[in-house]
Design a protein around this motif. Structure first.
Motif, PDB file in Angstrom:
ATOM      1  N   LYS A  43      -0.001  -8.080  -3.542  1.00 14.44           N
ATOM      2  CA  LYS A  43      -0.845  -9.216  -3.118  1.00 14.44           C
ATOM      3  C   LYS A  43      -0.214  -9.949  -1.946  1.00 14.44           C
ATOM      4  CE  LYS A  43      -3.440 -10.540  -7.258  1.00 14.44           C
ATOM      5  NZ  LYS A  43      -3.209  -9.473  -8.241  1.00 14.44           N
ATOM      6  N   ALA A  44       1.097 -10.107  -1.990  1.00 13.30           N
ATOM      7  CA  ALA A  44       1.777 -10.874  -0.937  1.00 13.30           C
ATOM      8  C   ALA A  44       1.567 -10.239   0.443  1.00 13.30           C
ATOM      9  CB  ALA A  44       3.259 -10.982  -1.258  1.00 13.30           C
ATOM     10  N   THR A  45       1.303  -8.921   0.448  1.00 14.91           N
ATOM     11  CA  THR A  45       1.072  -8.257   1.731  1.00 14.91           C
ATOM     12  C   THR A  45      -0.419  -8.050   2.006  1.00 14.91           C
ATOM     13  OG1 THR A  45       1.285  -6.105   0.655  1.00 14.91           O
ATOM     14  CG2 THR A  45       3.265  -7.032   1.650  1.00 14.91           C
ATOM     15  N   GLY A  46      -1.262  -8.511   1.104  1.00 19.40           N
ATOM     16  CA  GLY A  46      -2.719  -8.334   1.253  1.00 19.40           C
ATOM     17  C   GLY A  46      -3.296  -9.396   2.177  1.00 19.40           C
ATOM     18  N   GLU A  47      -4.204  -8.969   3.047  1.00 20.54           N
ATOM     19  CA  GLU A  47      -4.734  -9.865   4.078  1.00 20.54           C
ATOM     20  C   GLU A  47      -5.439 -11.083   3.482  1.00 20.54           C
ATOM     21  OE1 GLU A  47      -7.055  -7.672   6.981  1.00 20.54           O
ATOM     22  OE2 GLU A  47      -8.066  -9.537   7.543  1.00 20.54           O
TER      23      GLU A  47
END
Lengths: 293, 218
Positions: free
Chosen positions: A174-178
């Motif tokens: 999630k932390a890397t999800g746009e």
């Protein structure tokens, strides 16, 4: 060597989580029963011969066909027996929480039913299946055989680590999800027909800043859970926050049993004395638990 | 000695499982090819962890299974959403099977969509994937796909139910279904008057059925 021997003795001479395991197993098998009873009114659609869930393209490998028995047409007609078997063995687990043999049957029937109705499975079913397996190796007895103590202590830790892995992977992804980084993830999810309630749509737009806040709080929770859950000072805050998050997922987004499955998994993090107090309260009421152990 | 052996067994079992799980969950990396086959052999199918457990990306659209049917060229129903009634019931009362029933419609639509995409990539060269030849190839092959067959059976069943309440439509000899993606409004358009964002859909061919007769429900 003294240190090593001391730790060996520590792991196998005593079961450190008998009450936690008892409470956890009670909730685990309770979840199984609740989940199946919820689906039973339309059981034919999920498991029966006229179910529209497509079968497997190729038959399972011989080794695993034991868990895909409902793929065979002549067995599928008796799907109700599998449901009955699952409910009966889960019921026996609740009544005699110390018995291990019914747990194998719960796992067997659950895997067969889940594999037949694979289209309806979600993350809740996935994690419960994993916990059913770990439960085979957990003991509710304060003092059991050396092997039983050792396996139970180790696999309580493995079950905890399982939950931690779920949040670690989910949080990092999630932390890397746009949309999570933009803070719009919750806005979009709650705007999707299948995961929303019509009367909320107006409020989501009017108070959109809450969805932005919720998106960031979700990511923060999931990336901090794997670390903070191990410390006594922060554990119960994390579990409380998680319970709130998952109950929201259950009732607002409609993923009812997924939310409850995660809350069931949180019980494995309870300290033994806290679980003992909860069991005392429940036993004292005389209404909920009649298990013998 | 006995205690040491017992603890080592428990520890090895637990440690092995944790390591296998960690490797299973690691993203693809330069070392994956060295451990992937053993890790998959151990983890699947008993300890398989589906991506939906982690839900890394939020749901960005509704995926629906719509259907219609007709008799010859003269009579055709409108496209309708057979899962709508289950969605209404699920919203009104969460404690029931309706939420899971929606998964069936959703799953068949998704399976059909994914199968079509896979076949298009398999059968058609890059650059020709939008051509009529490619579409024809895919439509011929998709008929053998289990999700297509499930979609056909579902469409027939839903049409029978749908027409049983109509008094001027007694039978149908073809059905058609579509997987339809309905995107919500973009965040930047949240105050606009539209109900949803864009729509994408994929139709099946019209599928002939053997003159299905409909029994009236009233």
């Amino acid at each position: 060597m003294n240190w090593f021997q001391k730790n060996i003795d520590t792991v196998c001479e005593k079961n450190y989580f008998p009450k936690t395991v008892k409470l956890f197993l009670f909730c685990l098998y309770g979840w199984i029963i609740a989940h199946t009873l919820l689906l039973l009114p339309k059981g034919e659609m999920f498991w029966g011969p006229s179910s529209l869930i497509p079968g497997m393209t190729a038959g399972p490998d011989f080794v695993w066909s034991l868990f895909y028995l409902l793929e065979f047409e002549w067995i599928n007609r008796f799907y109700l027996l599998f449901i009955f078997g699952q409910l009966l063995s889960a019921g026996i687990c609740l009544y005699r929480i110390d018995w291990r043999w019914p747990r194998f049957f719960v796992l067997f029937f659950t895997l067969n039913l889940d594999n037949a109705a694979y289209l309806i499975l979600d993350g809740g079913n996935n994690i419960i299946q994993l916990m059913l397996f770990y439960a085979l190796l957990m003991s509710t007895k304060e003092e059991d055989s050396l092997l039983s103590n050792a396996l139970s202590n180790v696999f309580v830790f493995v079950a905890r680590l399982q939950v931690v892995f779920v949040y670690l992977v989910a949080g990092l992804a999630k932390a890397t999800g746009e949309t999570w980084q933009e803070g719009t993830a919750l806005f979009y999810t709650l705007s999707v027909d299948d995961y929303s309630i019509p009367f909320l749509n107006h409020w989501i737009i009017k108070f959109y800043f809450l969805t932005v806040l919720g998106s960031y709080m979700t990511v923060l929770f999931q990336i901090s859970f794997p670390w903070l859950v191990w410390f006594r000072q922060t554990r119960y805050w994390m579990l409380l926050a998680g319970t709130f998050l998952h109950l929201q997922i259950s009732f607002i987004m409609g993923l009812l049993m997924f939310g409850f499955a995660m809350v069931v998994c949180y019980i494995i993090f309870n300290e033994n004395r806290r679980s003992a107090k909860i069991l005392e309260v429940l036993n004292g009421s005389g209404r909920l638990i009649t298990t013998k152990a | 000695m006995k205690k040491t052996a017992i603890v080592m067994i428990a520890f090895v079992l637990g440690f092995h499982h944790i390591v296998m799980e960690a490797l299973y969950l690691l993203p693809v990396n330069p070392l994956t090819k060295y451990y992937h086959s053993y890790v998959s052999f151990y983890m699947e199918p008993l300890f398989e962890q589906h991506w939906q457990l982690f839900a890394p990306e939020p749901a960005l659209y509704s995926l629906k299974f719509w259907t219609r049917c007709g008799k010859g060229k003269l009579k055709t129903t409108e496209w309708f959403d057979p899962s709508e009634k289950y969605l209404k019931r699920h919203r009104a009362w969460r404690f029931g099977p309706n939420g899971k029933i929606l998964y069936i419609y959703n799953g068949i639509a998704r399976g059909y969509l994914n199968a079509t995409i896979d076949l298009t990539q398999e059968l058609c060269k890059e650059g020709e994937q939008g051509s009529k030849t490619c579409q024809r190839l895919v439509r011929n092959e998709i008929k053998n796909n289990r999700y297509f067959k499930a979609g056909k059976s579902l469409a027939i069943r839903e049409c029978q139910d749908y027409l049983s309440y109509r008094d001027n439509f007694h039978s149908f000899d073809w059905v058609q279904f579509q997987a339809i993606k309905i995107y919500p409004k973009q965040f930047s358009e949240k105050n606009s008057a539209t109900d949803f964002g864009r729509i994408e859909y994929l139709d099946s061919e019209k599928i002939g059925v053997a003159g299905e007769l409909v029994s009236k429900k009233y």
